[in-house]
Design a protein around this motif. Structure first.
Motif, PDB file in Angstrom:
ATOM      1  N   UNK A   1       0.791  -1.212   0.000  1.00 55.59           N
ATOM      2  CA  UNK A   1       0.000   0.000   0.000  1.00 55.59           C
ATOM      3  C   UNK A   1       0.830   1.271   0.000  1.00 55.59           C
ATOM      4  N   UNK A   2       2.055   1.195  -0.447  1.00 53.20           N
ATOM      5  CA  UNK A   2       2.946   2.365  -0.445  1.00 53.20           C
ATOM      6  C   UNK A   2       3.143   2.822  -1.888  1.00 53.20           C
ATOM      7  N   UNK A   3       2.763   4.059  -2.149  1.00 51.05           N
ATOM      8  CA  UNK A   3       2.964   4.621  -3.471  1.00 51.05           C
ATOM      9  C   UNK A   3       4.400   5.142  -3.639  1.00 51.05           C
ATOM     10  N   UNK A   4       4.821   5.285  -4.894  1.00 49.38           N
ATOM     11  CA  UNK A   4       6.194   5.690  -5.190  1.00 49.38           C
ATOM     12  C   UNK A   4       6.166   6.994  -5.988  1.00 49.38           C
ATOM     13  N   UNK A   5       7.002   7.926  -5.556  1.00 52.24           N
ATOM     14  CA  UNK A   5       7.227   9.171  -6.310  1.00 52.24           C
ATOM     15  C   UNK A   5       8.688   9.153  -6.778  1.00 52.24           C
ATOM     16  N   UNK A   6       8.880   9.366  -8.076  1.00 51.11           N
ATOM     17  CA  UNK A   6      10.228   9.258  -8.673  1.00 51.11           C
ATOM     18  C   UNK A   6      10.646  10.653  -9.166  1.00 51.11           C
ATOM     19  N   UNK A   7      11.607  11.242  -8.480  1.00 50.37           N
ATOM     20  CA  UNK A   7      12.085  12.592  -8.822  1.00 50.37           C
ATOM     21  C   UNK A   7      13.610  12.574  -8.971  1.00 50.37           C
ATOM     22  N   UNK A   8      14.070  11.764  -9.906  1.00 49.99           N
ATOM     23  CA  UNK A   8      15.508  11.607 -10.163  1.00 49.99           C
ATOM     24  C   UNK A   8      15.869  12.439 -11.392  1.00 49.99           C
ATOM     25  N   UNK A   9      16.745  13.430 -11.175  1.00 44.81           N
ATOM     26  CA  UNK A   9      17.165  14.304 -12.270  1.00 44.81           C
ATOM     27  C   UNK A   9      18.308  13.670 -13.073  1.00 44.81           C
ATOM     28  N   UNK A  10      18.572  14.305 -14.196  1.00 42.76           N
ATOM     29  CA  UNK A  10      19.704  13.872 -15.028  1.00 42.76           C
ATOM     30  C   UNK A  10      20.994  14.399 -14.397  1.00 42.76           C
ATOM     31  N   UNK A  11      21.755  13.519 -13.763  1.00 42.35           N
ATOM     32  CA  UNK A  11      22.945  13.923 -13.007  1.00 42.35           C
ATOM     33  C   UNK A  11      24.194  13.339 -13.678  1.00 42.35           C
ATOM     34  N   UNK A  12      25.349  13.936 -13.410  1.00 38.57           N
ATOM     35  CA  UNK A  12      26.589  13.412 -14.007  1.00 38.57           C
ATOM     36  C   UNK A  12      26.921  12.011 -13.494  1.00 38.57           C
ATOM     37  N   UNK A  13      27.709  11.303 -14.289  1.00 40.90           N
ATOM     38  CA  UNK A  13      28.158   9.975 -13.884  1.00 40.90           C
ATOM     39  C   UNK A  13      29.312  10.095 -12.892  1.00 40.90           C
ATOM     40  N   UNK A  14      29.436   9.097 -12.034  1.00 37.76           N
ATOM     41  CA  UNK A  14      30.528   9.034 -11.061  1.00 37.76           C
ATOM     42  C   UNK A  14      31.565   8.042 -11.571  1.00 37.76           C
ATOM     43  N   UNK A  15      32.716   8.552 -11.956  1.00 41.07           N
ATOM     44  CA  UNK A  15      33.748   7.685 -12.542  1.00 41.07           C
ATOM     45  C   UNK A  15      34.234   6.627 -11.563  1.00 41.07           C
ATOM     46  N   UNK A  16      34.157   6.914 -10.295  1.00 43.15           N
ATOM     47  CA  UNK A  16      34.704   5.987  -9.291  1.00 43.15           C
ATOM     48  C   UNK A  16      33.703   4.929  -8.847  1.00 43.15           C
ATOM     49  N   UNK A  17      32.484   4.960  -9.368  1.00 39.20           N
ATOM     50  CA  UNK A  17      31.432   4.050  -8.890  1.00 39.20           C
ATOM     51  C   UNK A  17      31.616   2.668  -9.511  1.00 39.20           C
ATOM     52  N   UNK A  18      32.386   1.807  -8.826  1.00 36.48           N
ATOM     53  CA  UNK A  18      32.579   0.436  -9.284  1.00 36.48           C
ATOM     54  C   UNK A  18      31.561  -0.486  -8.616  1.00 36.48           C
ATOM     55  N   UNK A  19      31.709  -1.787  -8.835  1.00 35.95           N
ATOM     56  CA  UNK A  19      30.730  -2.747  -8.304  1.00 35.95           C
ATOM     57  C   UNK A  19      30.652  -2.730  -6.774  1.00 35.95           C
TER      58      UNK A  19
END
Length: 457
Positions: A326-344
Motif C-alpha cells: 500500500x505504499x505509493x512511489x514518487x520518482x524525482x531523479x534528475x539527469x545527473x553526471x556519472x561518477x567515474x569511481x562508482x565500481x561494483x
C-alpha cells in the motif's frame, strides 16, 4: 730599396706565408676528422699552394739550392687549380670527376713547362690567360650554384676569389712573380680569400652542429613522447584485458548465483507458499533473502557510474512489494553526471544504504508514500550528488538509543564511499534518509560519521 721598407716587406710576406700555412694545417686536421667535408680538403690544398706562392721575394730563400725564381711560375697553376676547386666545393657546384682529372693533368703539364721557360714572355702570357680562364670559371660556378643559395651568398665569395686571382694577375703583370723588390698583393689576397672561406665553413659547421643538436633534442623528445604513448597504450590494453576478465568473472558469478542460490531460494519460497499460513514467517524471510540476492546481483551489473540506473534497478526490485504493502512511489531523479569511481563494490554500498532505508519503511513506518530524489548538491563547497529516500510514516525519535546496527552500518558504508549520510526523522513527521556522494572521490576519505552539516539545496 730602403732597408726599413724592405724589412717591413719581408716581415709582411713572412707573416702572410705563416698565416696561410696555419690555415692549411687547421683545414687538414679538420678534414682528417671529417672526411666527408671535401671543402676542408680543398681549403688545405689551397692554403698550401698560396703559402708556397707567397715565399717569392723573401730574403731567407735566396741562399736555397732550389731556384725559386724558376718555381714561382709553376706554382701559379696549383694555386689556380686549388682555388677553383675550393670555390666549386664552397658554392656547392658539382664538377664531374673526369673534368677535375683533366684540369689536374693540364696544370701539371703547364707547371712543368713553366720551370724551364720561366724567363720567356710566353710564360707570363700563359699565366695571365690561365687566370682569365679561371675568372670565367668562377663566374660560371657562381651562376650554377645551388638553387637554395641566395644571390648575395653566391656573389660575395665569387667576388673574393676573383679579387685574389686578380691580385695574382697584377703581380704577374708587374713582373713580381719572379724575384723583385716591390711588395706583392697575392699573399694578402690569399689570406683574405682563405680566411673568409675558413670562417664561413666554420660557421656552417657550427650551425650544422647546432641544428643536429636541436634535431637530436627534438628526436629525444619524440622518443620520450612515443615511449609515453606506448606505455599509455600498453596500460590501456592491460586495463581493457583486466576489465574484460572482470566482466567475464562477474557474468560467471551472476550466472552461478542466479542458477545456484537463486534457484534454491525460489524453490524454497514456492514450497513454503504451498504450505499455507503456517509458513508466513518463512515466506517473508525467503522473499527478503531473494530480494537481497537480487540486489547484490544488480550491483554486479555495469552501470558506468550512472546513479540513476542504479536507483532504477532498486526501484524495479522493490516496487511490487511496496505497492503490495500500500505504499505509493514518487520518482524525482534528475539527469545527473556519472561518477567515474562508482565500481561494483561502491554500487553495492549505495544499494545497501537505500535498501536498509526502504526496509525500515516497509517494516516500521506505516507509510503510504515513498519518494526517491536525486540531484546535484554542494557539501562544504564540493560538488556531488544528493540522494534522498523520504517516507510519510510516523517517524521516530532520532535521539533515542539505537537498538540495532542498521544505521551504524549505513554510516560506515557512506564513509567507505567518501560521502556523507544524514537521517532526519521525528515522531509523526516521517523519515528522510540523505546520502551525499562526491563527484570526485578523494584517495583517502577523511569524512567521518558525525552528523552531516546542511547540504546546499
Amino acid at each position: 730599396m730602403d732597408p726599413v721598407a724592405d724589412g717591413v716587406r719581408q716581415l709582411g710576406h713572412l707573416l702572410a706565408a705563416d698565416t696561410l700555412a696555419v690555415i692549411s694545417a687547421i683545414a687538414l686536421m679538420g678534414w682528417l676528422l671529417r672526411r666527408s667535408e671535401n671543402v676542408l680538403a680543398w681549403l688545405s690544398f689551397a692554403g698550401l699552394a698560396w703559402c708556397l706562392f707567397s715565399l717569392d721575394g723573401l730574403a731567407f730563400v735566396e741562399g736555397w739550392p732550389i731556384d725559386l725564381a724558376a718555381g714561382q711560375p709553376a706554382l701559379l697553376y696549383p694555386l689556380l687549380l686549388s682555388t677553383l676547386g675550393l670555390a666549386a666545393s664552397f658554392l656547392g657546384v658539382t664538377v664531374p670527376r673526369p673534368l677535375v682529372v683533366a684540369a689536374s693533368v693540364a696544370c701539371l703539364v703547364l707547371a712543368a713547362a713553366a720551370i724551364p721557360l720561366h724567363e720567356l714572355e710566353i710564360t707570363r702570357i700563359a699565366g695571365l690567360a690561365s687566370i682569365c680562364a679561371s675568372l670565367l670559371l668562377l663566374g660560371l660556378f657562381a651562376k650554377t650554384a645551388g638553387s637554395q643559395t641566395e644571390p648575395f651568398d653566391k656573389a660575395l665569395p665569387a667576388s673574393i676569389y676573383a679579387l685574389g686571382l686578380c691580385a695574382a694577375a697584377l703581380d704577374l703583370l708587374a713582373g713580381k712573380i719572379w724575384p723583385g723588390t716591390g711588395p706583392l698583393l697575392s699573399p694578402y689576397a690569399g689570406i683574405l680569400l682563405l680566411g673568409f672561406t675558413g670562417f664561413t665553413v666554420l660557421r656552417r659547421m657550427l650551425a650544422d652542429a647546432d641544428a643536429r643538436e636541436k634535431l637530436n633534442e627534438a628526436l629525444g623528445q619524440r622518443i620520450e613522447t612515443t615511449k609515453a604513448n606506448l606505455l599509455a597504450s600498453e596500460s590501456a590494453r592491460h586495463s581493457l584485458e583486466v576489465a574484460h576478465a572482470v566482466k567475464l568473472e562477474r557474468e560467471r558469478l551472476m550466472r552461478e548465483i542466479h542458477d545456484g542460490i537463486g534457484s534454491s531460494l525460489v524453490a524454497a519460497l514456492a514450497s513454503a507458499e504451498r504450505q499455507g499460513k503456517e509458513s508466513t514467517t518463512a515466506v517473508v524471510a525467503l522473499k527478503g533473502a531473494l530480494t537481497d540476492l537480487r540486489v547484490a546481483i544488480d550491483s554486479l551489473e555495469p552501470v558506468e557510474g550512472n546513479v540513476a540506473t542504479l536507483l532504477a534497478s532498486l526501484r524495479y526490485r522493490y516496487e511490487p512489494e511496496l505497492r503490495k504493502s500500500g505504499i505509493g512511489i514518487r520518482w524525482m531523479v534528475e539527469d545527473v553526471p556519472e561518477l567515474d569511481w562508482l565500481d561494483a563494490p561502491s554500487a553495492l554500498h549505495v544499494l545497501r544504504i537505500m535498501q536498509e532505508s526502504i526496509s525500515n519503511t516497509l517494516g516500521h513506518s506505516k507509510a503510504t508514500q515513498l519518494s526517491f530524489k536525486c540531484k546535484m548538491a554542494l557539501l562544504s563547497g564540493r560538488p556531488g550528488l544528493r540522494i534522498e529516500v523520504v517516507d510519510n510514516g510516523h517517524g521516530f525519535d532520532i535521539a533515542a538509543p539505537v537498538l540495532g546496527r542498521g544505521r551504524r552500518n549505513m554510516a560506515q558504508r557512506a564513509e567507505a564511499l567518501g560521502g556523507k549520510l544524514e537521517i532526519l526523522s521525528r515522531p509523526g513527521g516521517g523519515t528522510t534518509t540523505i546520502l551525499w556522494l562526491p563527484l570526485v572521490r578523494r584517495s583517502e576519505p577523511t569524512l567521518g560519521t558525525q552528523a552531516m552539516p546542511d547540504i546546499d539545496e
